[in-house]
Design an enzyme around this catalytic site. Structure first.
Site, PDB file in Angstrom:
ATOM      1  CE  LYS A  59      -2.260   1.339   3.789  1.00  0.00           C
ATOM      2  NZ  LYS A  59      -3.283   1.481   4.853  1.00  0.00           N
ATOM      3  NE  ARG A 103      -5.068  -1.225   7.289  1.00  0.00           N
ATOM      4  CZ  ARG A 103      -4.326  -0.370   7.969  1.00  0.00           C
ATOM      5  NH1 ARG A 103      -4.819   0.286   9.010  1.00  0.00           N
ATOM      6  NH2 ARG A 103      -3.075  -0.151   7.608  1.00  0.00           N
TER       7      ARG A 103
HETATM    8  N1  LIG Z   1      -3.669   3.187  13.251  1.00  0.00           N
HETATM    9  C1  LIG Z   1      -4.033   3.030  12.001  1.00  0.00           C
HETATM   10  O1  LIG Z   1      -4.060   1.919  11.455  1.00  0.00           O
HETATM   11  C2  LIG Z   1      -4.489   4.222  11.222  1.00  0.00           C
HETATM   12  C3  LIG Z   1      -5.027   4.061   9.953  1.00  0.00           C
HETATM   13  C4  LIG Z   1      -5.495   5.165   9.268  1.00  0.00           C
HETATM   14  C5  LIG Z   1      -5.386   6.429   9.855  1.00  0.00           C
HETATM   15  N2  LIG Z   1      -4.819   6.556  11.071  1.00  0.00           N
HETATM   16  C6  LIG Z   1      -4.689   7.881  11.717  1.00  0.00           C
HETATM   17  O2  LIG Z   1      -5.991   8.327  12.092  1.00  0.00           O
HETATM   18  C7  LIG Z   1      -5.991   9.742  12.183  1.00  0.00           C
HETATM   19  C8  LIG Z   1      -7.270  10.304  11.565  1.00  0.00           C
HETATM   20  O3  LIG Z   1      -7.330  10.006  10.189  1.00  0.00           O
HETATM   21  P1  LIG Z   1      -8.553  10.526   9.271  1.00  0.00           P
HETATM   22  O4  LIG Z   1      -8.325   9.915   7.933  1.00  0.00           O
HETATM   23  O5  LIG Z   1      -9.841  10.313   9.952  1.00  0.00           O
HETATM   24  O6  LIG Z   1      -8.230  12.082   9.198  1.00  0.00           O
HETATM   25  P2  LIG Z   1      -9.232  13.275   8.861  1.00  0.00           P
HETATM   26  O7  LIG Z   1      -8.366  14.438   8.493  1.00  0.00           O
HETATM   27  O8  LIG Z   1     -10.289  12.818   7.933  1.00  0.00           O
HETATM   28  O9  LIG Z   1      -9.931  13.575  10.275  1.00  0.00           O
HETATM   29  C9  LIG Z   1      -9.200  14.015  11.387  1.00  0.00           C
HETATM   30  C10 LIG Z   1     -10.113  14.897  12.230  1.00  0.00           C
HETATM   31  O10 LIG Z   1      -9.426  15.201  13.457  1.00  0.00           O
HETATM   32  C11 LIG Z   1      -9.811  16.521  13.834  1.00  0.00           C
HETATM   33  N3  LIG Z   1      -8.872  17.027  14.828  1.00  0.00           N
HETATM   34  C12 LIG Z   1      -7.588  17.407  14.664  1.00  0.00           C
HETATM   35  N4  LIG Z   1      -7.058  17.779  15.847  1.00  0.00           N
HETATM   36  C13 LIG Z   1      -8.030  17.627  16.786  1.00  0.00           C
HETATM   37  C14 LIG Z   1      -8.101  17.847  18.193  1.00  0.00           C
HETATM   38  N5  LIG Z   1      -7.057  18.307  18.876  1.00  0.00           N
HETATM   39  N6  LIG Z   1      -9.263  17.595  18.823  1.00  0.00           N
HETATM   40  C15 LIG Z   1     -10.346  17.139  18.132  1.00  0.00           C
HETATM   41  N7  LIG Z   1     -10.338  16.915  16.802  1.00  0.00           N
HETATM   42  C16 LIG Z   1      -9.200  17.164  16.136  1.00  0.00           C
HETATM   43  C17 LIG Z   1      -9.803  17.275  12.509  1.00  0.00           C
HETATM   44  O11 LIG Z   1     -10.521  18.493  12.584  1.00  0.00           O
HETATM   45  C18 LIG Z   1     -10.441  16.242  11.570  1.00  0.00           C
HETATM   46  O12 LIG Z   1     -11.846  16.403  11.493  1.00  0.00           O
HETATM   47  C19 LIG Z   1      -4.698  10.204  11.513  1.00  0.00           C
HETATM   48  O13 LIG Z   1      -3.763  10.557  12.515  1.00  0.00           O
HETATM   49  C20 LIG Z   1      -4.180   8.966  10.795  1.00  0.00           C
HETATM   50  O14 LIG Z   1      -2.795   8.930  10.664  1.00  0.00           O
HETATM   51  C21 LIG Z   1      -4.379   5.482  11.767  1.00  0.00           C
END
Ligand SMILES: NC(=O)c1ccc[n+]([C@@H]2O[C@H](COP(=O)([O-])OP(=O)(O)OC[C@H]3O[C@@H](n4cnc5c(N)ncnc54)[C@H](O)[C@@H]3O)[C@@H](O)[C@H]2O)c1
Length: 323
Positions: A59, A103
């Protein structure tokens, strides 16, 4: 989502049997790890899934944290390539954006099934982005009694839109709340999936019997994790190597030892370790995300596409040359 969760259980069992190959993620970034939440990054995630899946792939996933607000585009965008594990030739090139989000939800769904209280009704989530949509979808799949979700986001407009869309889609009450504390207090299940640059969740907000799935980076204060009765992960070595999530930061600062990790989720699915043992324990789960999860889901979709004659056949060569 049910199919995704079935795929993930299967892949966690293969992971537990060590029937996989998983090099560490490579992060292409324009500075130190803190720049991931500002400038962005692109991760390369290769892997091989054994068993009767027997498929390799990668990926390639970009993350532009500014995308939703600045360009009205998703933060993450991914492509997946699947390869035959015998001839090593590419089999398919496909979108990975939706697979990746599904996933990631499915991982929490699987962990919730084994680690949350079966009568869980209320979830509190922080972040009204893509990931939390599939997180709720997955939690609802494994916890049919889930009836209410409280959502907090830095931007109220985003949590309001999230609430309308998700409640319509899943038929549950989704309420936007005005603080992280309100989202977390008095809940059975917590999820944080944000692009936050500083920790948000505090230990005193978390009640007895709670299950917390930590999806984003450094979103919890150290005390939250120290308070947990059990710390469960997907792959501890991968979490430490990635270095961006709270557990890894604690480890780097010598505040988390290898022996403090109770289990990997595969140990619990295969019953080598017990999951939830009573109504009162607070269980913390952290998944860093593994390419194996993307590959097993992508492979099922690829097989379905073949069955249904969906997709475009690419001709890389008319016939191979220079053999
Ligand atoms: N662990 C995993 O397998 C995995 C997989 C995919 C994504 N992620 C992580 O998940 C996170 C979210 O991804 P996404 O695609 O939903 O992003 P996204 O940008 O669609 O959504 C993130 C949201 O968080 C909000 N936000 C930012 N700072 C904040 C705070 N201090 N308090 C409250 N809200 C806040 C933003 O306004 C936004 O709406 C990212 O950090 C990404 O790296 C982890």
């Amino acid at each position: 989502m049910k199919d995704v969760i079935d795929d993930l259980e299967k892949v966690f069992i293969l992971h537990n049997k060590k029937d996989y190959v998983l090099p560490y993620k490579v992060s292409l970034r324009w500075g130190d790890k803190h720049t991931e939440e500002t400038r962005g990054r692109i991760n390369a995630m290769p892997g091989y899934v054994g068993g009767d899946t027997n498929i390799a792939g990668i990926k390639w996933i970009g993350s532009g944290p500014q995308n939703p607000m600045k360009y009205d585009l998703p933060r993450a965008s991914a492509l997946i390539i699947l390869n035959d594990a015998e001839k090593m030739l590419p089999l398919a090139i496909m979108d990975g954006t939706i697979i990746s989000a599904m996933r990631t939800g499915g991982v929490t769904g699987t962990a919730t099934k084994y680690l949350a209280r079966p009568d869980s009704k209320i979830a509190g989530i922080i972040g009204a982005g893509t990931q939390n949509r599939t997180q709720i979808m997955a939690i609802k799949t494994v916890m049919p009694k889930l009836s209410k979700v409280k959502v907090y986001d830095l931007y109220l407009e985003r949590s309001k839109r999230f609430a309308v869309e998700v409640s319509e889609e899943l038929g549950i009450e989704v309420v936007p709340v005005l603080s992280a504390e309100e989202a977390i207090r008095d809940t059975d299940i917590i999820v944080t999936a944000t692009t936050a640059k500083e920790p948000i969740v505090k230990a005193e907000w978390i009640g007895e019997g709670c299950f917390y799935s930590h999806v984003g980076g450094h979103e919890a204060e150290f005390d939250v994790i120290s308070k947990a009765n059990k710390i469960v992960v997907d792959d501890w070595e991968q979490i430490k190597h990635r270095g961006t999530q709270t557990l890894a930061i604690m480890h780097e600062k010598n505040e988390m030892k290898d022996e403090n990790i109770y289990a990997e989720i595969g140990d619990i699915i295969t019953q080598k370790k017990k999951g939830r043992e009573n109504e009162t324990e607070f269980i913390y789960f952290n998944g860093v995300g593994m390419a194996l999860e993307d590959i097993i889901v992508a492979n099922r979709i690829y097989s379905k596409a073949l069955e249904n004659g969906v997709g475009t056949v690419l001709e890389l060569w008319d016939k191979p040359i220079w053999i």
